[in-house]
Design an enzyme around this catalytic site. Structure first.
Site, PDB file in Angstrom:
ATOM      1  N   CYS A  54      18.533  25.255 -23.670  1.00 15.37           N
ATOM      2  CA  CYS A  54      17.361  25.795 -23.898  1.00 15.37           C
ATOM      3  C   CYS A  54      16.851  25.690 -25.303  1.00 15.37           C
ATOM      4  CB  CYS A  54      17.215  27.392 -23.582  1.00 15.37           C
ATOM      5  SG  CYS A  54      17.475  27.638 -21.843  1.00 15.37           S
ATOM      6  N   HIS A 108      11.470  31.345 -26.676  1.00 11.56           N
ATOM      7  CA  HIS A 108      12.673  31.338 -27.396  1.00 11.56           C
ATOM      8  C   HIS A 108      12.803  31.103 -28.896  1.00 11.56           C
ATOM      9  CE1 HIS A 108      16.938  31.512 -26.157  1.00 11.56           C
ATOM     10  NE2 HIS A 108      16.899  30.816 -25.301  1.00 11.56           N
TER      11      HIS A 108
END
Length: 490
Positions: A54, A108
């Site tokens: 990610c 994120h």
């Protein structure tokens, strides 16, 4: 900037394999809305992530830079968190050019409320709490609207588990629905005098594989494809690694694998339906024709292929991503499919090119506009292959570099000092490692030489210019760009 500038919508899924759309040849899954988008736009057959996890993948998307230049070579081992301090970000450049920019869903970032160029974000961080007292916007909304004394994780499945079950709460509370609801709300309340950039970032089909029951049950009743198991996959059969509910490798029962795939497919079907709502909103608001839509994922999911789960691997299930781009109608008909190898860091310059915004000169990615519009010079001058990498995350056996042009794939494992070579045209499941085949030695040497040339520029001890150097027992390599950027951002 004129309001006639194209609007930009980025639809991003988390951990979605390339082969889970009808337009990529999957005849089992139902992805009607994305397939319709593909019919209007361009499908990139060989799109890859530069780092299949990610944080590093999203950093390359945000900046148009390779992982070495973002400083993020994976997750862990001194490679994160993402931090701030980037010289240029996609939403930042667009904001400076007059766009109204909004990020919804999984970002994120770190700190988690960092904007990184967006005017505003609404967050679903999948349970991550990395800042003191951080509560995501999704979780606050869930707690306000739930109908009983349950939590948003009461299904009992870990965020990185191979386990699967239907969603435990009413469908309207699912994060996929919330992400689209907030995206539609933004479209209706945006600044109408500005073009907009909307990043709609889903937290699924990343585990937990918790599709709402109607979707889960649909695929639980279907005959689903069996995982690919290579002639080399016995290296991932260790029983001690398989016992955890968050195991990254190991042999699982056939019914467990099938259940995981049913949940995963159901999540994608659910996302497709919700994306359809967003596309219909654009059409109702009279925005669709002048909107560029980019669909992609950050990386894939092994789903039991070669006895592996999750991501971070160079294999197709993990590194090969779906990518579809629909240009505004004024740009004319584009190529239906592009076979040239492209990567996530190409998205930023492509969007800026279509938006008519100057592209920063320091980017590693290139605009894909010429490929989409069938320009022969763009195709002739395009890169021959993409390079991806990841540091050791679960074990030394994971650290890797890979190269591929979509037809051949070469992988080097620095801490194991081993290689793999696959012919993706003859063996798309990567079941036959060709490194020991005498007739493949010339091809093996050619791809190894290409990697040596890339890594020699780093001067990081990975090669002496002639050979790749075994990294077993050595400290993890940390890009000098990471510390320099973090220092600049504080």
């Amino acid at each position: 900037m004129s309001s006639k500038q194209p609007n930009i919508v980025m639809l991003m899924t988390d951990q979605q394999r390339w082969d889970t759309l009808g337009c990529y040849g999957n005849e089992i899954i139902e992805t009607v809305n994305l397939d319709a988008l593909a019919a209007e736009g361009t499908v990139f057959d060989h799109a890859y992530t530069p780092s299949p996890s990610c944080i590093p993948a999203r950093a390359s998307l945000l900046t148009g830079l390779d992982p070495w230049h973002t400083g993020l070579l994976g997750m862990g081992a001194g490679q994160g968190p993402m931090e701030t301090g980037f010289a240029h970000t996609l939403p930042g450049v667009l904001s400076d050019a007059g766009y109204h920019t909004q990020g919804i869903g999984k970002m994120h970032f770190y700190p988690q409320r960092s904007l990184n160029g967006f005017h505003h974000t609404l967050l679903d961080e999948s349970g991550r709490v990395e800042d003191p007292q951080f509560v995501s916007d999704y979780r606050e909304w869930f707690d306000r609207h739930k109908t009983g004394p349950y939590d948003f994780v009461d299904h009992g499945i870990h965020w990185n588990s191979w386990m699967a079950r239907p969603y435990h709460a009413p469908e309207y509370l699912h994060p996929t629905n919330w992400t689209v609801n907030e995206s539609i709300a933004f479209i209706k309340r945006r600044d109408p005098r500005k073009p907009f950039f909307l990043k709609t970032s889903f937290a699924r089909p990343h585990s937990p594989y918790d599709a709402p029951p109607v979707y889960f049950d649909l695929y639980d009743r279907k005959q689903l494809a069996e995982p690919f198991i290579g002639d080399w996959a016995h290296m991932h059969n260790k029983p001690e690694d398989a016992v955890s509910p968050t195991a990254w490798r190991g042999v699982r029962k056939p019914e467990e694998i099938r259940r995981a795939r049913a949940g995963y497919y159901g999540l994608i079907h659910h996302i497709d339906h919700q994306m359809g709502r967003l596309i219909q909103c654009l059409q109702r608001e009279g925005l669709y024709e002048n909107t560029m839509i980019v669909f992609l994922s950050d990386h894939g999911d092994m789903l039991g292929d070669h006895n592996l789960w999750r991501k971070t691997y160079a294999y197709e299930g993990s590194a090969h991503i779906p990518m579809i781009v629909k240009l505004p109608r004024s740009y004319g008909r584009t190529e239906a499919r592009v076979s040239k190898p492209v990567a996530i860091q190409d998205v930023m310059p492509t969007i800026l090119d279509i938006a008519g915004v100057d592209i920063p000169g320091a980017l590693d990615g290139s605009s894909m506009r010429g490929l989409m519009q069938g320009q022969g010079t763009a195709s002739a001058n395009w890169r021959e292959f993409v390079h991806g990498e990841h540091c050791a995350c679960y074990s030394d056996e994971q650290e890797m570099h890979y190269l591929t042009d979509g037809r051949t794939k070469y992988i080097w494992f620095p801490r194991m000092n081993s290689e793999q070579l696959f012919d993706l045209e003859a063996d798309p499941g990567e079941c036959r490692d060709l490194t020991r085949q005498q007739e493949e030695q010339q091809r093996l040497q050619q791809w190894r030489r290409r990697l040596i040339d890339i890594l020699a520029e780093r001067n990081a001890g990975l090669t002496d210019g002639v050979n790749l150097i075994n990294q077993a027992g050595k400290p993890p390599i940390v890009s000098p760009h990471y510390k320099a950027r973090v220092k600049a951002g504080r």
